[in-house]
Scaffold this active site. Sequence first.
Site, PDB file in Angstrom:
ATOM      1  N   LYS A  62       0.358   1.571  -8.883  1.00  0.00           N
ATOM      2  CA  LYS A  62      -0.981   1.844  -8.353  1.00  0.00           C
ATOM      3  C   LYS A  62      -0.972   3.268  -7.815  1.00  0.00           C
ATOM      4  CE  LYS A  62      -5.046   0.814  -6.264  1.00  0.00           C
ATOM      5  NZ  LYS A  62      -5.075  -0.229  -5.212  1.00  0.00           N
ATOM      6  N   SER A 118      -3.758   6.943  -7.135  1.00  0.00           N
ATOM      7  CA  SER A 118      -5.142   7.353  -7.005  1.00  0.00           C
ATOM      8  C   SER A 118      -5.672   7.842  -8.350  1.00  0.00           C
ATOM      9  CB  SER A 118      -5.260   8.471  -5.978  1.00  0.00           C
ATOM     10  OG  SER A 118      -6.567   8.996  -5.979  1.00  0.00           O
ATOM     11  N   THR A 156      -8.484  10.458  -4.327  1.00  0.00           N
ATOM     12  CA  THR A 156      -9.915  10.518  -4.564  1.00  0.00           C
ATOM     13  C   THR A 156     -10.645  10.927  -3.295  1.00  0.00           C
ATOM     14  OG1 THR A 156      -9.811   8.834  -6.288  1.00  0.00           O
ATOM     15  CG2 THR A 156     -11.952   9.201  -5.261  1.00  0.00           C
ATOM     16  N   HIS A 215     -10.062   3.007   3.516  1.00  0.00           N
ATOM     17  CA  HIS A 215      -9.724   1.591   3.683  1.00  0.00           C
ATOM     18  C   HIS A 215     -10.358   0.986   4.932  1.00  0.00           C
ATOM     19  CE1 HIS A 215      -7.371   2.076   0.202  1.00  0.00           C
ATOM     20  NE2 HIS A 215      -6.237   2.439   0.769  1.00  0.00           N
TER      21      HIS A 215
END
Length: 277
Positions: free
Chosen positions: A53, A55, A108, A152
């Site tokens: 995982k 960005s 991002t 988040h």
Amino acid sequence: MKIAYSPCPNDTFVFHAWAHGLIEGAPQLDVTYADIDKTNYWAAERTGPEVMKISYAALPWVLEEYMLLPCGGALGRGCGPLLLTAQSTQGPEVLKGATVAVPSDRSTAYLLFRLYAAKQVQGDIGKIIVMPFHEIMPAVRDGKVDAGLVIHEARFTYQNYDLHMLCDLGEWWEKDTGHPIPLGAIIAKRAMNKSDLITWIQASVQYAWKHPAQSKEYVAAHAQEMSEDVAKSHIDLYVNDFTLELGEKGYAAVEELLKRAMDEQLVPAFDLALIRY
């Protein structure tokens, strides 16, 4: 199979079923828990595991070696990063000459911040400091930096630090482009079987939606003292239809973000066709 994803609730929710051997035919996972500030660089340096995982903002550095998978990631609406200050009633002009803390300079969130500043700020930002995510809001509150870029669960908790939102960068992006916000991507080595990976990840997502209670313990064990309500809000925000299938709208959003970033020389030039290849 070796994989790296974050301990955030959306990732542990998505990959719970596969990580626990609940997906028929899928290989056993050897999981490394790491935030994207680490996996972004592992992918660029070719030192990470087979599947990671990262960005979406880091794709220009890695697409020769890794392929983007159209599932398992985070892309959506109303889920963008926030730019915070300790003072209320301020406009983007306060960023001129300011010191801004960011959680990564290859994310991002960072690209959205720089694209926003390029349009909204008359003059240069003073200084950008990369800082661990959990230190940013206290640093803004205590006056160590002028502004902070947060992601988040900070969307739900920044008021606890008496901070104020200067800009919801996701909202700005959506109004400016009409696209959803590309946040976290799942990548895999190009030599791997893309079809199988898609099948296993989508099965894990669908299992998570069908059996949400089964992943609660796993999510909580890695949620870094996050409350159950905040963890649920986190999952509800970041796990959506784009997680199951990026689709044309998702690909278009990724392409727009990275084209704009190339135009501003925020990322190295690369072949946009590699995003879908």
